[in-house]
Design an enzyme around this catalytic site. Sequence first.
Site, PDB file in Angstrom:
ATOM      1  N   SER C 277      79.882 -42.200 -90.592  1.00  0.00           N
ATOM      2  CA  SER C 277      81.087 -41.921 -91.361  1.00  0.00           C
ATOM      3  C   SER C 277      80.645 -41.551 -92.753  1.00  0.00           C
ATOM      4  CB  SER C 277      81.970 -43.173 -91.388  1.00  0.00           C
ATOM      5  OG  SER C 277      82.921 -43.058 -92.414  1.00  0.00           O
ATOM      6  N   LYS C 283      78.259 -47.422 -91.231  1.00  0.00           N
ATOM      7  CA  LYS C 283      78.833 -47.471 -89.889  1.00  0.00           C
ATOM      8  C   LYS C 283      78.029 -46.696 -88.851  1.00  0.00           C
ATOM      9  CE  LYS C 283      82.922 -47.612 -88.635  1.00  0.00           C
ATOM     10  NZ  LYS C 283      84.221 -47.082 -88.220  1.00  0.00           N
TER      11      LYS C 283
END
Lengths: 323, 323, 323, 323
Positions: C277, C283
Amino acid sequence: MPDLWSGRLPGGLDPEARRFSASLDLDWRLAPYDIRGSLAHVEMLAAVGLLTPPERTEIAAGLEALLAEVLDGAPPWDPDAEDVHSAVEAELTRRIGAVAGKLHTGRSRNDQVALDLHLFIRDAVPRTLAELHRLVDALLIQAERHQTTVLPGYTHMQRAQPVPLAHHLLAYVFMLHRDRERFRAVYAEADRSPLGAGALAGSTLPLDPDLSCAHLQLGRLYENSLDAVSDRDFLLDYLAAGVQTMLHLSRLAEELVLWSTREFGFVRLRDGWATGSSMMPQKKNPDVAELIRGRAGRLLADFVGLATTLKLDFDMTGPKMAS
Amino acid sequence: MPDLWSGRLPGGLDPEARRFSASLDLDWRLAPYDIRGSLAHVEMLAAVGLLTPPERTEIAAGLEALLAEVLDGAPPWDPDAEDVHSAVEAELTRRIGAVAGKLHTGRSRNDQVALDLHLFIRDAVPRTLAELHRLVDALLIQAERHQTTVLPGYTHMQRAQPVPLAHHLLAYVFMLHRDRERFRAVYAEADRSPLGAGALAGSTLPLDPDLSCAHLQLGRLYENSLDAVSDRDFLLDYLAAGVQTMLHLSRLAEELVLWSTREFGFVRLRDGWATGSSMMPQKKNPDVAELIRGRAGRLLADFVGLATTLKLDFDMTGPKMAS
Amino acid sequence: MPDLWSGRLPGGLDPEARRFSASLDLDWRLAPYDIRGSLAHVEMLAAVGLLTPPERTEIAAGLEALLAEVLDGAPPWDPDAEDVHSAVEAELTRRIGAVAGKLHTGRSRNDQVALDLHLFIRDAVPRTLAELHRLVDALLIQAERHQTTVLPGYTHMQRAQPVPLAHHLLAYVFMLHRDRERFRAVYAEADRSPLGAGALAGSTLPLDPDLSCAHLQLGRLYENSLDAVSDRDFLLDYLAAGVQTMLHLSRLAEELVLWSTREFGFVRLRDGWATGSSMMPQKKNPDVAELIRGRAGRLLADFVGLATTLKLDFDMTGPKMAS
Amino acid sequence: MPDLWSGRLPGGLDPEARRFSASLDLDWRLAPYDIRGSLAHVEMLAAVGLLTPPERTEIAAGLEALLAEVLDGAPPWDPDAEDVHSAVEAELTRRIGAVAGKLHTGRSRNDQVALDLHLFIRDAVPRTLAELHRLVDALLIQAERHQTTVLPGYTHMQRAQPVPLAHHLLAYVFMLHRDRERFRAVYAEADRSPLGAGALAGSTLPLDPDLSCAHLQLGRLYENSLDAVSDRDFLLDYLAAGVQTMLHLSRLAEELVLWSTREFGFVRLRDGWATGSSMMPQKKNPDVAELIRGRAGRLLADFVGLATTLKLDFDMTGPKMAS
């Protein structure tokens, strides 16, 4: 650039994973909605000062050009793009350069995807309603013509009481009336903007979601950002309304198939709406009615597919579908 | 007598056919609605002069007695009756004699069955709404309490942004709000009387369907007799609303299961709402949440079952279901 | 010519009916099977003397040329053809002239369509089996590696007893073993030739269906012509095997999603098989596993769709699907 | 005692949770299988020395007494028991005292439930096969009788070519032949014992699962304990075979409905297998055929319900169903 943009790790996706994840062939029809959503987002960003007027002009002009091509029927610019959103972004970047990246300000893939689906349904419902309207008109014309035509009414497929054909056809008109009410309710549900919800919890930027909502002529905002990004109720409502409608049309089609048998012989199909057989020249097959009869199964399958997919979603940000 | 009444040919059904057709175990819960519908029909028949005052009194008293027993939880009077309608008729005849047969004046099994289903749904929806209301209240109480409790928000089950628990719980409140709207729409659809439609084409008797409709406090009549006896849309709408609701509750239950794992550890279940293990005393199993999670499948199955059954109906007088 | 050939009445289908009936976009992937089936039919016709040697040579050469193009990835020659069968016939006629019409000798659209589906499934099953084989090998390699790796076994998502990872992975190997058995049974069902059944009752011509069956290397003939043209059991069996398989893979994928959470932390996804992300660089999203998890819904939907469509078929000659 | 036994925390389940979790009305029909499984388990425990001969005698006698009552049609001893397993255990404890608790030695609720389902299906399949056998015989008798009866063969519900009725009926015989093959494959899948797998990872006690397997006359053991407790493939296979069979019977029933119309008039239903109408004495309704036609929908719904429930299971120890 597009890979970073669309959330790729360094090195990018493994080619096999990329192929598996690709959904462009399915979601390319979302392209006009994706671009319109971006246009509204640009207007909002400019209005609150997050884009300069030249940036706004440049990005909007780029998007308008893409939209015109898409509406003209252009295929994906890059057939290997992973999905419609990446395809649009990459092409915009290719044309106008790094400024295209500003489109990501205050927006996430999550509220973007949700918006595309809202716009898609908002567009689809009126077309469905217009088709149903045409069908109701056709039934009314036949009912008008056949006020004194009497046919046997059946229960358990056994002749029961005589019924005017007009009365029989009007029963369908009332069914379709309920179907139209259902689609209108779907429209009201879809008529909302999730923009501003971001990935799931909004944004710290001074966004004004009312502006993009108004620009898109959507009825209202979501009250809750988690609900905004994860709500797919309106899609399932749309399919549920479709199932009901197709059950009605399937019944009507079934009657046409039955009535056009030699044994019943209540209707004769117009040549252009039946097929024959080279081996059996006397035959007239009700293909179109048969196909309509079978379509209810497809809608029911879509409903099951979507409901099952939605069931899996428990991280509150929308199902992980290939679009 | 009951066999002729319920449309049996001389000699009656073959015992094996009878066993196969029997539906009393499924449709006995329609009994109170069946009797109430008959009571309204009696009032109407008396009002238009098709029953004498003594007949009206006698039949109504008989029905009231049956209703009282049913509401008291009595099992079927004759467990071998074919269906709930036959069971009620046969018992009424046994008690008050041949005058019970007058109940058939101006009514067919078709409009009778359709009415029972309307009354059933009209009763079920408010109970569903009340349960949803209780749940919304419980969520609001927790949201009030947890305005400053922050938990990780997840996308793709990976931690994304922190979210107040109150905000998370309110997302469910908004989902349930839409569910309640759906059930209210179902209520409006079910709130109609098919009485007067007869088998499919009404009756030549001077009936006054408005009277029985008013007696049952139903909102309005059907406009078309064929539609009246064959409409099951409201049943499918009810199940569609149920599917949506259970998808939301399934998501909530899934979160409770996940949050109560040792790894997540966001919630601790109250002892009375979890189960343990004699072999592994440290365990606390979220059985109730697991069961809720799984119920969406049952609703979806019911939807598929009803839709598939309805698809078969093409003689315009309602599906041939065991009830 | 093609219109008469494919059973059109004089004047042909109304353009709207034609558009509605068109299925080429769905059934074009049947093209290689359609052509191979025709090639086998030609050989049989020649062997029994219904084609002269020059006719056989000319038609076979034409079909071989079409087949080569199709296998090379060519799109439909006429994108407006109604279905794959018409498209092939029309193009063959365009190339070799009226002799192409002889291909209709002793064959109907009904046994032709049924054959295409048999050949399609007979081809699809080995590819599915090979993919499952690859997966089993991958699981076995990991099991080999992790004989002493112990992870918590869970019941109700609560830790119960420790389990070697190898033991856990081998459970999937046994599930997939059953799946492979199911697909092998599907293969045996699909491995039959319906040729010779004609529209529904065979032909008065001196055909030799054993010859075309042998030419296609299909295992055996149908015993009954009505069964031959209407049997779609093997398609539903294929989807049922697919549902079972996807339920197993969905479970495995769900575990990967769960295990790759920060809270469980049992696995780390390789970069090329996860997404990140731009906003949240820490992430790593298990997209591929999420997509696999959701595919069971698509298979289930296909099963429902096909079963519902088959339910409508009661004239014994196969469902009226858009192929 | 029973509450601790069945894994309850101190204080037991909240009454509302208990009511919600209760499944006795659904799973009571598993009672004979549950008791037989326990009997086999007792024999094994005694054989390996985990029960003394007097304990074995006492528990086995108690179980035999319960089994006799269940086979005699007795309702649950305690209608408020949570499920069939608890009901059996509690009653056994009430009758023979604390020694009943020894039944838990080396067995968990997980392998117990799995075994019950295996035994249930192993019992159900031969009954289904016998019914199909009866039907095939009936079709063969009619085919024998009607070798020279010719009826129109239909495609698209239009008359195509004449077909001997025998040929038509034999098509169903071949369909049912495939159905029987499918059920036989289900039998082979169900014919396995999960005993010994415990909750999920076996037991440290010196159990001999081969003994209980042999005692139950089951074909073989599972190779993997996690697979043993979580495998429900055979249930879904059973329903898939049921869907296929009901699609065939639905088609046959549909034909009977159609053929018994006044318009087709190919068959006359025997009085005991049709219903009439008091208002329309000339009518003869094919109710039984209509009900059969509709049952395919119920099977398909069950398949969807089970598949959706199974989809949720990701802790490897079997779905969390109410039974």
